[in-house]
Enzyme design. Structure first.
Site, PDB file in Angstrom:
ATOM      1  N   SER A  35       0.834  -1.213   0.000  1.00  0.00           N
ATOM      2  CA  SER A  35       0.000   0.000   0.000  1.00  0.00           C
ATOM      3  C   SER A  35       0.866   1.261   0.000  1.00  0.00           C
ATOM      4  O   SER A  35       0.503   2.268  -0.621  1.00  0.00           O
ATOM      5  CB  SER A  35      -0.984  -0.002   1.171  1.00  0.00           C
ATOM      6  OG  SER A  35      -0.327   0.077   2.407  1.00  0.00           O
ATOM      7  N   ASN A  36       2.006   1.221   0.675  1.00  0.00           N
ATOM      8  CA  ASN A  36       2.907   2.380   0.626  1.00  0.00           C
ATOM      9  C   ASN A  36       3.463   2.575  -0.782  1.00  0.00           C
ATOM     10  O   ASN A  36       3.569   3.702  -1.266  1.00  0.00           O
ATOM     11  CB  ASN A  36       4.045   2.233   1.639  1.00  0.00           C
ATOM     12  CG  ASN A  36       3.631   2.656   3.031  1.00  0.00           C
ATOM     13  OD1 ASN A  36       3.584   3.833   3.349  1.00  0.00           O
ATOM     14  ND2 ASN A  36       3.280   1.683   3.869  1.00  0.00           N
ATOM     15  N   MET A  49      10.644  -6.811   4.280  1.00  0.00           N
ATOM     16  CA  MET A  49      10.803  -7.380   5.610  1.00  0.00           C
ATOM     17  C   MET A  49      12.077  -8.220   5.753  1.00  0.00           C
ATOM     18  O   MET A  49      12.098  -9.198   6.498  1.00  0.00           O
ATOM     19  CB  MET A  49       9.559  -8.187   5.987  1.00  0.00           C
ATOM     20  CG  MET A  49       8.276  -7.351   5.948  1.00  0.00           C
ATOM     21  SD  MET A  49       8.320  -5.797   6.903  1.00  0.00           S
ATOM     22  CE  MET A  49       7.883  -6.423   8.513  1.00  0.00           C
ATOM     23  N   LYS A  50      13.125  -7.835   5.023  1.00  0.00           N
ATOM     24  CA  LYS A  50      14.418  -8.492   5.202  1.00  0.00           C
ATOM     25  C   LYS A  50      15.434  -7.473   5.699  1.00  0.00           C
ATOM     26  O   LYS A  50      15.351  -6.293   5.342  1.00  0.00           O
ATOM     27  CB  LYS A  50      14.915  -9.049   3.869  1.00  0.00           C
ATOM     28  CG  LYS A  50      14.398 -10.430   3.550  1.00  0.00           C
ATOM     29  CD  LYS A  50      15.162 -11.056   2.409  1.00  0.00           C
ATOM     30  CE  LYS A  50      14.728 -12.472   2.202  1.00  0.00           C
ATOM     31  NZ  LYS A  50      13.272 -12.630   2.081  1.00  0.00           N
ATOM     32  N   ILE A  51      16.376  -7.968   6.492  1.00  0.00           N
ATOM     33  CA  ILE A  51      17.475  -7.097   6.909  1.00  0.00           C
ATOM     34  C   ILE A  51      18.388  -6.895   5.709  1.00  0.00           C
ATOM     35  O   ILE A  51      18.703  -7.846   4.992  1.00  0.00           O
ATOM     36  CB  ILE A  51      18.236  -7.739   8.089  1.00  0.00           C
ATOM     37  CG1 ILE A  51      17.320  -7.770   9.320  1.00  0.00           C
ATOM     38  CG2 ILE A  51      19.529  -6.995   8.375  1.00  0.00           C
ATOM     39  CD1 ILE A  51      17.836  -8.626  10.444  1.00  0.00           C
ATOM     40  N   VAL A  52      18.758  -5.656   5.460  1.00  0.00           N
ATOM     41  CA  VAL A  52      19.672  -5.366   4.351  1.00  0.00           C
ATOM     42  C   VAL A  52      21.072  -5.800   4.765  1.00  0.00           C
ATOM     43  O   VAL A  52      21.597  -5.356   5.786  1.00  0.00           O
ATOM     44  CB  VAL A  52      19.628  -3.870   3.991  1.00  0.00           C
ATOM     45  CG1 VAL A  52      20.675  -3.537   2.947  1.00  0.00           C
ATOM     46  CG2 VAL A  52      18.225  -3.486   3.503  1.00  0.00           C
ATOM     47  N   HIS A 110       9.148   2.899   9.063  1.00  0.00           N
ATOM     48  CA  HIS A 110       8.849   1.995  10.170  1.00  0.00           C
ATOM     49  C   HIS A 110       7.595   2.484  10.882  1.00  0.00           C
ATOM     50  O   HIS A 110       7.481   3.678  11.189  1.00  0.00           O
ATOM     51  CB  HIS A 110      10.035   1.944  11.141  1.00  0.00           C
ATOM     52  CG  HIS A 110       9.816   0.971  12.243  1.00  0.00           C
ATOM     53  ND1 HIS A 110       9.901  -0.386  12.040  1.00  0.00           N
ATOM     54  CD2 HIS A 110       9.464   1.146  13.531  1.00  0.00           C
ATOM     55  CE1 HIS A 110       9.609  -1.001  13.182  1.00  0.00           C
ATOM     56  NE2 HIS A 110       9.351  -0.104  14.100  1.00  0.00           N
TER      57      HIS A 110
END
Ligand code: GAR
Length: 181
Positions: free
Chosen positions: A13-14, A83-86, A102
């Site tokens: 949605s963002n 939703m993953k850590i870079v 966030h």
């Protein structure tokens, strides 16, 4: 003109709000069945999806992402529900050029469940934060944040909806400023 890419893992949605206001060069998702890919198609934004499990390791996965970004000369990576850590591969190629949104007032309630965690903590206000991405989880330098109240008659659903509305205002405002720099 700076070129932006949006990363999203699910709903998007963002992304939708951003793509309705700015030219988005590409969408990347780490899930081939993410709804954001359908949104991208409807808005005629080129989309790409591949999954970590399809690669030997996270370095190879992120190297593929970096190649994609470089091929399209992307200047700014906009994480919107990615939703993953870079990891270090993507970070070292794009450090200082990756932002994240966030759904809490960082450093309050970092992690994957910012809205739920604030709700369960019984806060009277939470918020939304846009920040630069660094190697930590939601630890990068804050660019802009807004407070969002929790109203006495809120349910989790109405509270969550108010947080999302704040996101849809804040993220485009920050992107606009960064593109103007
Ligand atoms: C947004 O609320 C975003 O802030 C959150 O995921 C949601 C994605 O919604 N991100 C995080 O929690 C990152 N830690 P969307 O896919 O509908 O834009």
């Amino acid at each position: 003109m700076k070129k932006i890419a949006v990363f999203a893992s699910g709903n998007g949605s963002n992304f939708q709000v951003i793509a309705e206001q700015f030219q988005v060069e590409l969408v990347f998702s780490d899930h081939r069945d993410a709804y954001v890919l359908e949104r991208a198609q409807n808005l005629a934004v080129p989309s790409f999806a591949f999954e970590l499990k399809e690669f030997a390791d996270k370095v190879a996965y992120e190297q593929a992402i970096v190649t994609l970004l470089q091929e399209r000369a992307i200047d700014l990576v906009v994480l919107a529900g990615y939703m993953k850590i870079v990891g270090p591969t993507l970070l070292s190629a794009y450090e200082g050029r990756i932002i994240n949104i966030h759904p809490a007032y960082l450093p309050e309630f970092p992690g994957a469940h910012g809205i739920q965690d604030a709700w369960e903590a019984g806060v009277t206000e939470s918020g939304v934060t846009v920040h630069w991405v660094d190697a930590g989880v939601d630890t990068g330098q804050v660019i802009k944040q807004v407070r969002v109240p929790r109203l006495p008659d809120d349910s989790l659903e109405t509270f969550e909806a108010r947080i999302h509305e704040a996101e849809y205002e804040l993220y485009p405002a920050v992107i606009k400023e960064l593109l103007a720099e």
